[in-house]
Motif scaffolding. Structure first.
Motif, PDB file in Angstrom:
ATOM      1  N   LEU A  36       0.766  -1.248   0.089  1.00  0.00           N
ATOM      2  CA  LEU A  36       0.191   0.070   0.115  1.00  0.00           C
ATOM      3  C   LEU A  36       0.886   1.311   0.224  1.00  0.00           C
ATOM      4  O   LEU A  36       0.609   2.202  -0.784  1.00  0.00           O
ATOM      5  N   TYR A  37       1.882   1.193   0.859  1.00  0.00           N
ATOM      6  CA  TYR A  37       2.852   2.429   0.948  1.00  0.00           C
ATOM      7  C   TYR A  37       3.710   2.636  -0.257  1.00  0.00           C
ATOM      8  O   TYR A  37       4.090   3.763  -0.565  1.00  0.00           O
ATOM      9  N   LYS A  38       4.164   1.433  -0.843  1.00  0.00           N
ATOM     10  CA  LYS A  38       4.924   1.360  -1.960  1.00  0.00           C
ATOM     11  C   LYS A  38       4.391   2.047  -3.154  1.00  0.00           C
ATOM     12  O   LYS A  38       4.704   3.051  -3.960  1.00  0.00           O
ATOM     13  N   LYS A  39       3.075   1.634  -3.567  1.00  0.00           N
ATOM     14  CA  LYS A  39       2.276   2.184  -4.661  1.00  0.00           C
ATOM     15  C   LYS A  39       0.855   2.215  -4.394  1.00  0.00           C
ATOM     16  O   LYS A  39       0.287   1.077  -4.218  1.00  0.00           O
ATOM     17  N   GLY A  55      -8.325  -7.226   8.907  1.00  0.00           N
ATOM     18  CA  GLY A  55      -9.024  -6.506   7.829  1.00  0.00           C
ATOM     19  C   GLY A  55      -9.232  -4.911   8.285  1.00  0.00           C
ATOM     20  O   GLY A  55      -9.146  -3.892   7.676  1.00  0.00           O
ATOM     21  N   PHE A  56      -9.804  -4.901   9.582  1.00  0.00           N
ATOM     22  CA  PHE A  56     -10.132  -3.539  10.155  1.00  0.00           C
ATOM     23  C   PHE A  56      -8.889  -2.643  10.431  1.00  0.00           C
ATOM     24  O   PHE A  56      -8.901  -1.727  10.370  1.00  0.00           O
ATOM     25  N   GLN A  57      -7.781  -3.364  10.877  1.00  0.00           N
ATOM     26  CA  GLN A  57      -6.529  -2.834  11.077  1.00  0.00           C
ATOM     27  C   GLN A  57      -6.016  -2.238   9.808  1.00  0.00           C
ATOM     28  O   GLN A  57      -5.478  -1.174   9.893  1.00  0.00           O
ATOM     29  N   GLN A  63      -6.562   4.723   6.031  1.00  0.00           N
ATOM     30  CA  GLN A  63      -7.331   5.838   6.398  1.00  0.00           C
ATOM     31  C   GLN A  63      -6.272   6.953   6.940  1.00  0.00           C
ATOM     32  O   GLN A  63      -6.088   8.006   6.709  1.00  0.00           O
ATOM     33  N   GLN A  64      -5.388   6.310   7.917  1.00  0.00           N
ATOM     34  CA  GLN A  64      -4.807   7.243   8.553  1.00  0.00           C
ATOM     35  C   GLN A  64      -3.336   7.713   7.620  1.00  0.00           C
ATOM     36  O   GLN A  64      -2.626   8.863   7.974  1.00  0.00           O
ATOM     37  N   ASN A  65      -2.948   6.883   6.936  1.00  0.00           N
ATOM     38  CA  ASN A  65      -1.572   6.923   6.160  1.00  0.00           C
ATOM     39  C   ASN A  65      -1.670   7.120   4.751  1.00  0.00           C
ATOM     40  O   ASN A  65      -0.844   7.437   3.888  1.00  0.00           O
TER      41      ASN A  65
END
Length: 66
Positions: A36-39, A55-57, A63-65
């Motif tokens: 997710l953070y990579k692309k 899943g919720f985590q 949402q935060q990042n």
């Protein structure tokens, strides 16, 4: 795609690869967050019923990042 069922992940990945669509599948939160953070993907499919609220985590982290 984040899901705890390995067989489902394998079937889904095979289907998309045959259609020449890039897909990343995993059953681990840390790997899903890494990608997710990579692309930022165009679409995210998450099993919210995974044990330990994984899943919720993932949704919360997303949402935060992003």
């Amino acid at each position: 795609m984040l899901d705890n069922e390995e067989k489902l992940l394998k079937v889904i990945k095979t289907y998309f690869v045959l259609k020449n669509i890039n897909i990343t599948t995993t059953n681990r939160l840390d790997i899903a967050l890494h990608f997710l953070y990579k692309k930022l993907p165009d679409c995210v499919v998450i099993d919210i019923a995974m044990s330990n609220n994984v899943g919720f985590q993932f949704i919360h982290e997303m949402q935060q990042n992003t």
